[in-house]
Design a protein around this motif. Structure first.
Motif, PDB file in Angstrom:
ATOM      1  N   LEU A 162      -3.163 -39.249   9.523  1.00 56.01           N
ATOM      2  CA  LEU A 162      -4.036 -40.368   9.860  1.00 56.01           C
ATOM      3  C   LEU A 162      -3.231 -41.554  10.386  1.00 56.01           C
ATOM      4  N   LEU A 163      -3.779 -42.197  11.384  1.00 58.77           N
ATOM      5  CA  LEU A 163      -3.185 -43.403  11.964  1.00 58.77           C
ATOM      6  C   LEU A 163      -3.183 -44.505  10.915  1.00 58.77           C
ATOM      7  N   GLN A 164      -2.049 -45.174  10.778  1.00 56.90           N
ATOM      8  CA  GLN A 164      -1.913 -46.223   9.776  1.00 56.90           C
ATOM      9  C   GLN A 164      -1.476 -47.516  10.447  1.00 56.90           C
ATOM     10  N   PRO A 165      -1.810 -48.661   9.844  1.00 57.62           N
ATOM     11  CA  PRO A 165      -1.314 -49.923  10.388  1.00 57.62           C
ATOM     12  C   PRO A 165       0.217 -49.893  10.408  1.00 57.62           C
ATOM     13  N   GLY A 166       0.809 -50.383  11.475  1.00 57.82           N
ATOM     14  CA  GLY A 166       2.258 -50.400  11.594  1.00 57.82           C
ATOM     15  C   GLY A 166       2.837 -49.178  12.286  1.00 57.82           C
ATOM     16  N   ASP A 167       1.995 -48.184  12.614  1.00 56.38           N
ATOM     17  CA  ASP A 167       2.502 -47.025  13.346  1.00 56.38           C
ATOM     18  C   ASP A 167       2.978 -47.460  14.728  1.00 56.38           C
ATOM     19  N   ALA A 168       4.041 -46.829  15.188  1.00 57.83           N
ATOM     20  CA  ALA A 168       4.563 -47.114  16.529  1.00 57.83           C
ATOM     21  C   ALA A 168       3.664 -46.477  17.582  1.00 57.83           C
ATOM     22  N   PHE A 169       3.477 -47.181  18.658  1.00 56.32           N
ATOM     23  CA  PHE A 169       2.707 -46.701  19.812  1.00 56.32           C
ATOM     24  C   PHE A 169       1.311 -46.188  19.442  1.00 56.32           C
ATOM     25  N   PRO A 170       0.506 -46.977  18.745  1.00 51.24           N
ATOM     26  CA  PRO A 170      -0.813 -46.472  18.338  1.00 51.24           C
ATOM     27  C   PRO A 170      -1.707 -46.111  19.527  1.00 51.24           C
ATOM     28  N   TRP A 171      -1.510 -46.737  20.666  1.00 53.66           N
ATOM     29  CA  TRP A 171      -2.315 -46.440  21.852  1.00 53.66           C
ATOM     30  C   TRP A 171      -1.985 -45.063  22.432  1.00 53.66           C
ATOM     31  N   LEU A 172      -0.858 -44.478  22.016  1.00 50.56           N
ATOM     32  CA  LEU A 172      -0.484 -43.141  22.473  1.00 50.56           C
ATOM     33  C   LEU A 172      -0.892 -42.057  21.477  1.00 50.56           C
ATOM     34  N   ALA A 173      -1.454 -42.451  20.352  1.00 48.60           N
ATOM     35  CA  ALA A 173      -1.859 -41.492  19.326  1.00 48.60           C
ATOM     36  C   ALA A 173      -3.158 -40.792  19.733  1.00 48.60           C
ATOM     37  N   ASP A 174      -3.597 -39.842  18.931  1.00 51.68           N
ATOM     38  CA  ASP A 174      -4.880 -39.172  19.156  1.00 51.68           C
ATOM     39  C   ASP A 174      -5.984 -40.136  18.728  1.00 51.68           C
ATOM     40  N   VAL A 175      -6.487 -40.902  19.684  1.00 47.88           N
ATOM     41  CA  VAL A 175      -7.475 -41.932  19.368  1.00 47.88           C
ATOM     42  C   VAL A 175      -8.796 -41.771  20.114  1.00 47.88           C
ATOM     43  N   THR A 176      -8.906 -40.758  20.958  1.00 55.36           N
ATOM     44  CA  THR A 176     -10.126 -40.571  21.737  1.00 55.36           C
ATOM     45  C   THR A 176     -10.817 -39.293  21.288  1.00 55.36           C
ATOM     46  N   GLY A 177     -12.041 -39.446  20.815  1.00 62.91           N
ATOM     47  CA  GLY A 177     -12.816 -38.288  20.394  1.00 62.91           C
ATOM     48  C   GLY A 177     -13.589 -37.699  21.566  1.00 62.91           C
ATOM     49  N   LEU A 178     -13.562 -36.376  21.668  1.00 64.54           N
ATOM     50  CA  LEU A 178     -14.345 -35.654  22.677  1.00 64.54           C
ATOM     51  C   LEU A 178     -15.360 -34.796  21.919  1.00 64.54           C
ATOM     52  N   PRO A 179     -16.536 -35.377  21.606  1.00 69.86           N
ATOM     53  CA  PRO A 179     -17.517 -34.658  20.778  1.00 69.86           C
ATOM     54  C   PRO A 179     -17.935 -33.303  21.347  1.00 69.86           C
ATOM     55  N   LEU A 180     -18.053 -33.191  22.663  1.00 69.31           N
ATOM     56  CA  LEU A 180     -18.464 -31.925  23.263  1.00 69.31           C
ATOM     57  C   LEU A 180     -17.477 -30.801  22.945  1.00 69.31           C
ATOM     58  N   LEU A 181     -16.190 -31.146  22.893  1.00 67.73           N
ATOM     59  CA  LEU A 181     -15.147 -30.159  22.591  1.00 67.73           C
ATOM     60  C   LEU A 181     -14.755 -30.145  21.110  1.00 67.73           C
ATOM     61  N   ARG A 182     -15.337 -31.075  20.332  1.00 68.06           N
ATOM     62  CA  ARG A 182     -15.019 -31.239  18.910  1.00 68.06           C
ATOM     63  C   ARG A 182     -13.523 -31.399  18.669  1.00 68.06           C
ATOM     64  N   THR A 183     -12.913 -32.243  19.490  1.00 63.21           N
ATOM     65  CA  THR A 183     -11.478 -32.467  19.355  1.00 63.21           C
ATOM     66  C   THR A 183     -11.156 -33.931  19.607  1.00 63.21           C
ATOM     67  N   VAL A 184      -9.988 -34.320  19.176  1.00 63.76           N
ATOM     68  CA  VAL A 184      -9.482 -35.674  19.368  1.00 63.76           C
ATOM     69  C   VAL A 184      -8.219 -35.557  20.215  1.00 63.76           C
ATOM     70  N   VAL A 185      -8.108 -36.425  21.225  1.00 67.79           N
ATOM     71  CA  VAL A 185      -6.984 -36.330  22.156  1.00 67.79           C
ATOM     72  C   VAL A 185      -6.297 -37.675  22.329  1.00 67.79           C
ATOM     73  N   SER A 186      -5.101 -37.593  22.897  1.00 63.66           N
ATOM     74  CA  SER A 186      -4.322 -38.787  23.230  1.00 63.66           C
ATOM     75  C   SER A 186      -4.258 -38.930  24.744  1.00 63.66           C
ATOM     76  N   VAL A 187      -3.735 -40.046  25.192  1.00 66.31           N
ATOM     77  CA  VAL A 187      -3.501 -40.245  26.624  1.00 66.31           C
ATOM     78  C   VAL A 187      -2.573 -39.146  27.143  1.00 66.31           C
ATOM     79  N   GLY A 188      -1.540 -38.840  26.371  1.00 66.95           N
ATOM     80  CA  GLY A 188      -0.604 -37.794  26.764  1.00 66.95           C
ATOM     81  C   GLY A 188      -1.280 -36.444  26.914  1.00 66.95           C
ATOM     82  N   ASP A 189      -2.235 -36.134  26.009  1.00 69.12           N
ATOM     83  CA  ASP A 189      -2.969 -34.871  26.112  1.00 69.12           C
ATOM     84  C   ASP A 189      -3.752 -34.789  27.419  1.00 69.12           C
ATOM     85  N   VAL A 190      -4.394 -35.884  27.799  1.00 65.72           N
ATOM     86  CA  VAL A 190      -5.203 -35.910  29.024  1.00 65.72           C
ATOM     87  C   VAL A 190      -4.314 -35.715  30.249  1.00 65.72           C
ATOM     88  N   VAL A 191      -3.196 -36.430  30.302  1.00 61.12           N
ATOM     89  CA  VAL A 191      -2.273 -36.325  31.439  1.00 61.12           C
ATOM     90  C   VAL A 191      -1.674 -34.924  31.501  1.00 61.12           C
TER      91      VAL A 191
END
Length: 186
Positions: A122-151
């Motif tokens: 789980l993402l915690q306060p103080g984690d490095a690069f939180p914007w690069l973590a798995d923060v985007t939910g894709l309900p249709l695919l039932r998965t969570v992805v990061s910017v890196g995953d999309v690229v």
């Protein structure tokens, strides 16, 4: 992983639409295949590593092998995107010891936060690069992805489509079609 499967399938469909065939992948001139095997093995060890230090080391090893493979094949369509996406994911994993996952994104895909395990936490306060973590939910695919995953997924789809193209044949004159195009002289 689900996103990559979907984009690779889209790459296959796009490859077919453009006249390519899956059988052309086997005859494509790709160098350094052993590096992909090494990267995959390092990821497999990462998945079962009991100690975080081993998991982080395997991420680094996997990343080096994958980037070396992509460098050898840098002129392949999508290779740069795969390298960028993989590097973004590796940066956040190496900085945090695992891939942080947003609690809200997990809930958005109808999963429970306690399902986060393995190479994720789980993402915690103080984690490095939180914007690069798995923060985007894709309900249709039932998965969570990061910017890196999309690229990375976009690059993988492009790479498959590119590998499916018919083998090139050398042009014998300027009027001969090469890769479906005719050269015109001024």
């Amino acid at each position: 992983m689900v996103l990559i499967v979907v984009t690779v399938a889209a790459g296959v469909i796009a490859g077919w639409v453009r006249g390519g065939r899956v059988r052309h992948i086997a005859s494509a001139s790709i160098r350094g295949g052993a590096l992909v095997v090494a990267a995959a093995l390092a990821q497999a060890v990462h998945a079962v590593a009991p100690q975080p230090q081993v998991a982080v080391a395997m991420t680094g090893l996997s990343q080096v092998a994958l980037l070396a493979f992509l460098w050898l094949n840098r002129f392949a369509a999508g290779a740069l995107l795969v390298a960028m996406g993989s590097s973004l994911n590796a940066a956040v994993i190496l900085a945090n010891g695992a891939m942080p996952v947003s609690r809200d994104a997990i809930i958005a895909v109808s999963r429970r936060p306690y399902e986060v395990m393995g190479r994720h936490r789980l993402l915690q306060p103080g984690d490095a690069f939180p914007w690069l973590a798995d923060v985007t939910g894709l309900p249709l695919l039932r998965t969570v992805v990061s910017v890196g995953d999309v690229v990375l997924a976009a690059g993988a789809g492009m790479l498959v489509m590119w590998l499916m193209r018919p083998p090139r044949r050398p042009a014998t004159s300027a009027a001969d079609p090469v890769d479906g195009f005719r050269q015109t002289l001024p």
